[in-house]
Design an enzyme around this catalytic site. Structure first.
Site, PDB file in Angstrom:
ATOM      1  CB  THR A 151      -0.906  -0.007   1.252  1.00  0.00           C
ATOM      2  OG1 THR A 151      -1.516   1.266   1.397  1.00  0.00           O
ATOM      3  CG2 THR A 151      -0.116  -0.283   2.535  1.00  0.00           C
ATOM      4  CG  ASP A 152      -1.170   4.987  -0.959  1.00  0.00           C
ATOM      5  OD1 ASP A 152      -1.718   4.361  -0.026  1.00  0.00           O
ATOM      6  OD2 ASP A 152      -1.777   5.847  -1.636  1.00  0.00           O
ATOM      7  CD  GLU A 153      -3.385   3.662   4.479  1.00  0.00           C
ATOM      8  OE1 GLU A 153      -3.171   3.518   5.688  1.00  0.00           O
ATOM      9  OE2 GLU A 153      -4.528   3.737   3.994  1.00  0.00           O
ATOM     10  CE1 TYR A 182      -3.484  -2.547   5.746  1.00  0.00           C
ATOM     11  CE2 TYR A 182      -3.256  -0.205   5.221  1.00  0.00           C
ATOM     12  CZ  TYR A 182      -3.362  -1.523   4.816  1.00  0.00           C
ATOM     13  OH  TYR A 182      -3.334  -1.830   3.472  1.00  0.00           O
ATOM     14  CE  LYS A 203      -0.129  -4.579   3.020  1.00  0.00           C
ATOM     15  NZ  LYS A 203      -0.517  -5.918   2.472  1.00  0.00           N
TER      16      LYS A 203
HETATM   17  P1  NAD Z   1      -9.870  -7.130   2.269  1.00  0.00           P
HETATM   18  O1  NAD Z   1      -9.853  -6.844   3.716  1.00  0.00           O
HETATM   19  O2  NAD Z   1     -11.100  -6.832   1.480  1.00  0.00           O
HETATM   20  O3  NAD Z   1      -9.522  -8.675   2.010  1.00  0.00           O
HETATM   21  C1  NAD Z   1      -8.505  -9.338   2.694  1.00  0.00           C
HETATM   22  C2  NAD Z   1      -8.712 -10.831   2.495  1.00  0.00           C
HETATM   23  O4  NAD Z   1      -7.647 -11.518   3.184  1.00  0.00           O
HETATM   24  C3  NAD Z   1     -10.027 -11.362   3.083  1.00  0.00           C
HETATM   25  O5  NAD Z   1     -10.659 -12.208   2.151  1.00  0.00           O
HETATM   26  C4  NAD Z   1      -9.601 -12.125   4.327  1.00  0.00           C
HETATM   27  O6  NAD Z   1     -10.462 -13.222   4.649  1.00  0.00           O
HETATM   28  C5  NAD Z   1      -8.219 -12.607   3.919  1.00  0.00           C
HETATM   29  N1  NAD Z   1      -7.353 -12.891   5.087  1.00  0.00           N
HETATM   30  C6  NAD Z   1      -7.165 -12.098   6.180  1.00  0.00           C
HETATM   31  N2  NAD Z   1      -6.303 -12.680   7.027  1.00  0.00           N
HETATM   32  C7  NAD Z   1      -5.914 -13.851   6.456  1.00  0.00           C
HETATM   33  C8  NAD Z   1      -5.033 -14.888   6.836  1.00  0.00           C
HETATM   34  N3  NAD Z   1      -4.364 -14.819   7.991  1.00  0.00           N
HETATM   35  N4  NAD Z   1      -4.872 -15.933   6.001  1.00  0.00           N
HETATM   36  C9  NAD Z   1      -5.559 -16.010   4.831  1.00  0.00           C
HETATM   37  N5  NAD Z   1      -6.415 -15.058   4.422  1.00  0.00           N
HETATM   38  C10 NAD Z   1      -6.594 -13.993   5.215  1.00  0.00           C
HETATM   39  O7  NAD Z   1      -8.605  -6.352   1.673  1.00  0.00           O
HETATM   40  P2  NAD Z   1      -8.402  -5.645   0.261  1.00  0.00           P
HETATM   41  O8  NAD Z   1      -8.889  -4.267   0.342  1.00  0.00           O
HETATM   42  O9  NAD Z   1      -8.888  -6.551  -0.796  1.00  0.00           O
HETATM   43  O10 NAD Z   1      -6.796  -5.594   0.229  1.00  0.00           O
HETATM   44  C11 NAD Z   1      -6.043  -6.678  -0.309  1.00  0.00           C
HETATM   45  C12 NAD Z   1      -4.575  -6.336  -0.211  1.00  0.00           C
HETATM   46  O11 NAD Z   1      -4.299  -5.140  -0.945  1.00  0.00           O
HETATM   47  C13 NAD Z   1      -4.085  -6.089   1.214  1.00  0.00           C
HETATM   48  O12 NAD Z   1      -2.793  -6.645   1.331  1.00  0.00           O
HETATM   49  C14 NAD Z   1      -4.026  -4.572   1.314  1.00  0.00           C
HETATM   50  O13 NAD Z   1      -3.051  -4.169   2.241  1.00  0.00           O
HETATM   51  C15 NAD Z   1      -3.658  -4.198  -0.102  1.00  0.00           C
HETATM   52  N6  NAD Z   1      -4.101  -2.872  -0.559  1.00  0.00           N
HETATM   53  C16 NAD Z   1      -5.416  -2.516  -0.440  1.00  0.00           C
HETATM   54  C17 NAD Z   1      -5.814  -1.276  -0.953  1.00  0.00           C
HETATM   55  C18 NAD Z   1      -7.266  -0.829  -0.872  1.00  0.00           C
HETATM   56  O14 NAD Z   1      -7.553   0.310  -1.208  1.00  0.00           O
HETATM   57  N7  NAD Z   1      -8.205  -1.672  -0.471  1.00  0.00           N
HETATM   58  C19 NAD Z   1      -4.878  -0.418  -1.564  1.00  0.00           C
HETATM   59  C20 NAD Z   1      -3.553  -0.829  -1.635  1.00  0.00           C
HETATM   60  C21 NAD Z   1      -3.173  -2.057  -1.159  1.00  0.00           C
HETATM   61  O1  DAU Z   2      -4.131   4.024   0.516  1.00  0.00           O
HETATM   62  C1  DAU Z   2      -4.366   2.649   0.398  1.00  0.00           C
HETATM   63  C2  DAU Z   2      -5.208   2.184   1.557  1.00  0.00           C
HETATM   64  O2  DAU Z   2      -6.533   2.658   1.302  1.00  0.00           O
HETATM   65  C3  DAU Z   2      -5.212   0.674   1.735  1.00  0.00           C
HETATM   66  O3  DAU Z   2      -3.908   0.242   2.046  1.00  0.00           O
HETATM   67  C4  DAU Z   2      -6.186   0.272   2.855  1.00  0.00           C
HETATM   68  O4  DAU Z   2      -6.245  -1.146   2.952  1.00  0.00           O
HETATM   69  C5  DAU Z   2      -7.556   0.806   2.512  1.00  0.00           C
HETATM   70  O5  DAU Z   2      -8.459   0.525   3.557  1.00  0.00           O
HETATM   71  C6  DAU Z   2      -7.495   2.325   2.273  1.00  0.00           C
HETATM   72  O6  DAU Z   2      -7.197   3.011   3.515  1.00  0.00           O
HETATM   73  P1  DAU Z   2      -7.924   4.386   3.908  1.00  0.00           P
HETATM   74  O7  DAU Z   2      -7.863   4.568   5.365  1.00  0.00           O
HETATM   75  O8  DAU Z   2      -7.440   5.507   3.047  1.00  0.00           O
HETATM   76  O9  DAU Z   2      -9.428   4.022   3.408  1.00  0.00           O
HETATM   77  P2  DAU Z   2     -10.873   4.286   4.065  1.00  0.00           P
HETATM   78  O10 DAU Z   2     -11.880   3.948   3.021  1.00  0.00           O
HETATM   79  O11 DAU Z   2     -11.005   3.665   5.399  1.00  0.00           O
HETATM   80  O12 DAU Z   2     -10.875   5.852   4.264  1.00  0.00           O
HETATM   81  C7  DAU Z   2     -10.678   6.734   3.163  1.00  0.00           C
HETATM   82  C8  DAU Z   2     -10.683   8.133   3.721  1.00  0.00           C
HETATM   83  O13 DAU Z   2     -12.009   8.447   4.174  1.00  0.00           O
HETATM   84  C9  DAU Z   2      -9.780   8.316   4.925  1.00  0.00           C
HETATM   85  O14 DAU Z   2      -9.191   9.617   4.882  1.00  0.00           O
HETATM   86  C10 DAU Z   2     -10.718   8.209   6.112  1.00  0.00           C
HETATM   87  C11 DAU Z   2     -12.019   8.770   5.574  1.00  0.00           C
HETATM   88  N1  DAU Z   2     -13.265   8.198   6.139  1.00  0.00           N
HETATM   89  C12 DAU Z   2     -13.399   6.843   6.186  1.00  0.00           C
HETATM   90  C13 DAU Z   2     -14.533   6.255   6.718  1.00  0.00           C
HETATM   91  C14 DAU Z   2     -14.666   4.759   6.793  1.00  0.00           C
HETATM   92  C15 DAU Z   2     -14.278   9.023   6.574  1.00  0.00           C
HETATM   93  O15 DAU Z   2     -14.155  10.279   6.493  1.00  0.00           O
HETATM   94  N2  DAU Z   2     -15.409   8.464   7.091  1.00  0.00           N
HETATM   95  C16 DAU Z   2     -15.577   7.105   7.198  1.00  0.00           C
HETATM   96  O16 DAU Z   2     -16.634   6.659   7.721  1.00  0.00           O
END
Ligand code: NAD
Ligand code: DAU
Length: 355
Positions: free
Chosen positions: A132-134, A158, A162
């Protein structure tokens, strides 16, 4: 055959569906089915012999070793993680278990398998780690976007977990020669995203007539990318990325949270107007800020564009319209993910008077 971890989650499920559709190559999909994992996301692959679903934990080294052996895996795409920042603030333990310790056990099992492969298969083997970019921390207004050389400065449990997993992957390459690739992507949106994250939460709450919670002033900035663009970037890195390299993936699409929520409200006004004729934006409410809330993320995606020729296909306008339409078309999916565990989380996170 490839092994995907976390393929019942949001991005993993989109990746598995798209990978099989695009390449036809079979996938073994290992997922623990945490609250975020949903087998319904993979319904389209029901009875498709190219998809083998296994319920299990990435920390189960014996299970991973046996899957690698049995299916003679040629590559791994590692999505499995605890992914929600707010949950990591309430309970970091699961994040350490999966993102750090789980990735360690996965690397160890993969290393043991890879060492014993014949030379040609050893050379072509790949381990792609999805990050992730975080991990780069927070940008000030006007600061240049994150390149792959940006310092690593995670601010939440988190992102720290990562970043730790990124370091493990890097070390297994430098020390043992494991053929790894790492991608660091910005915020994804699209079908199958669990409604604890900003975009699906806003859509689902709006339709249910509930408040749309904005943390703090809503001026935090994220760089949004349509999930299939992320999946295609991962496929591209897997096929042509240089070993040991990190590739940043992003949409060149910085927006404030308030703008995102206003855009969704305007789309819903058009596609599913409120019964009382009033605009959905009336449901917006400002709530207490996320502790340690990162102010701005932005990805400089020039490396993957220049080296591998990847570019996002969707604009935010096309991607967000598709996404809103997808949630409108899938009320049963929304209903099913709103389980007891989901309701418990919503009450804890958004309890009256606090959030
Ligand atoms: P998500 O939470 O929707 O899905 C995660 C999946 O991993 C789930 O299906 C869960 O059951 C499985 N899981 C959790 N713990 C596990 C374990 N110990 N063993 C096996 N499976 C397990 O997450 P997502 O949003 O799909 O993110 C997927 C990946 O991409 C993550 O590594 C996250 O850090 C990365 N990522 C997410 C975003 C985003 O915006 N969502 C952006 C950049 C990177
Ligand atoms: O940047 C990549 C990341 O993006 C991934 O690595 C994470 O897995 C993914 O969850 C996401 O993280 P964020 O914290 O940026 O996403 P989230 O959707 O939780 O929140 C997006 C923005 O919105 C953040 O600034 C927090 C804000 N927010 C979120 C929620 C859930 C609100 O203002 N209100 C809310 O209820």
């Amino acid at each position: 055959m490839i092994l995907v971890t976390g393929g019942a989650g949001f991005i993993g499920a989109n990746f598995v569906l798209d990978w099989i559709a695009q390449t036809g190559e079979p996938v073994v999909n290992l997922d623990k089915l945490s609250y975020a994992g949903n087998p319904e996301n993979l319904d389209a692959l029901h009875e498709d012999t190219r998809h083998t679903f296994v319920v299990g934990d990435i920390a189960d080294r014996a299970l991973i070793s046996s899957l690698l052996e049995r299916h003679q895996i040629r590559a791994i795409v590692h999505f499995a993680a605890e992914s929600h920042v707010d949950r990591s603030i309430h309970g970091p333990g699961d994040f350490i278990h999966t993102n750090v310790v789980g990735t360690f056990h996965l690397l160890e099992a993969v290393h043991g398998y890879w060492m014993l492969l014949p030379p040609d298969r050893k050379e072509s083997f790949r381990f792609l780690h999805v990050s992730t970019d975080e991990v780069y921390g927070s940008l000030r207004p006007g600061e240049p976007a994150f390149t792959e050389l940006h310092r690593v400065e995670p601010n939440s449990p988190y992102s720290a977990s990562k970043a730790a997993s990124d370091h493990l992957v890097r070390a297994w390459h430098h020390t043992y020669g494991l053929p790894v690739l790492t991608t660091n992507c910005s915020n994804n949106y699209g079908p199958f995203q669990f409604p604890e994250k900003l975009i699906p939460l806003t859509i689902v709450n709006a339709l249910a007539g509930k408040l749309l919670p904005i943390y703090g002033d809503g001026q935090q900035v994220r760089d949004w990318l349509y999930v299939i663009d992320h999946c295609r970037a991962i496929a591209c890195v897997l096929q042509t990325g240089r070993l040991g390299e990190t590739y940043n993936i992003g949409g060149w699409n910085e927006q404030t949270n308030l703008d995102i929520v206003h855009t969704i409200c305007a789309l819903l006004d058009e596609l599913r107007p409120r019964a009382d004729g009033k605009p959905y934006r009336e449901q917006i409410t400002h709530v207490a800020d996320r502790p340690g809330h990162d102010r701005r993320y932005a990805i400089d995606a020039r490396k993957i564009e220049a080296e591998l020729g990847w570019k996002p296909a969707e604009t935010f306008a096309t991607g967000i319209r598709k996404t809103v339409q997808w949630y409108l078309d899938h009320p049963a999916w929304i209903e099913h993910v709103q389980s007891g565990a989901y309701r418990e989380w919503m009450t804890q996170q958004y309890r009256p008077g606090v959030a």
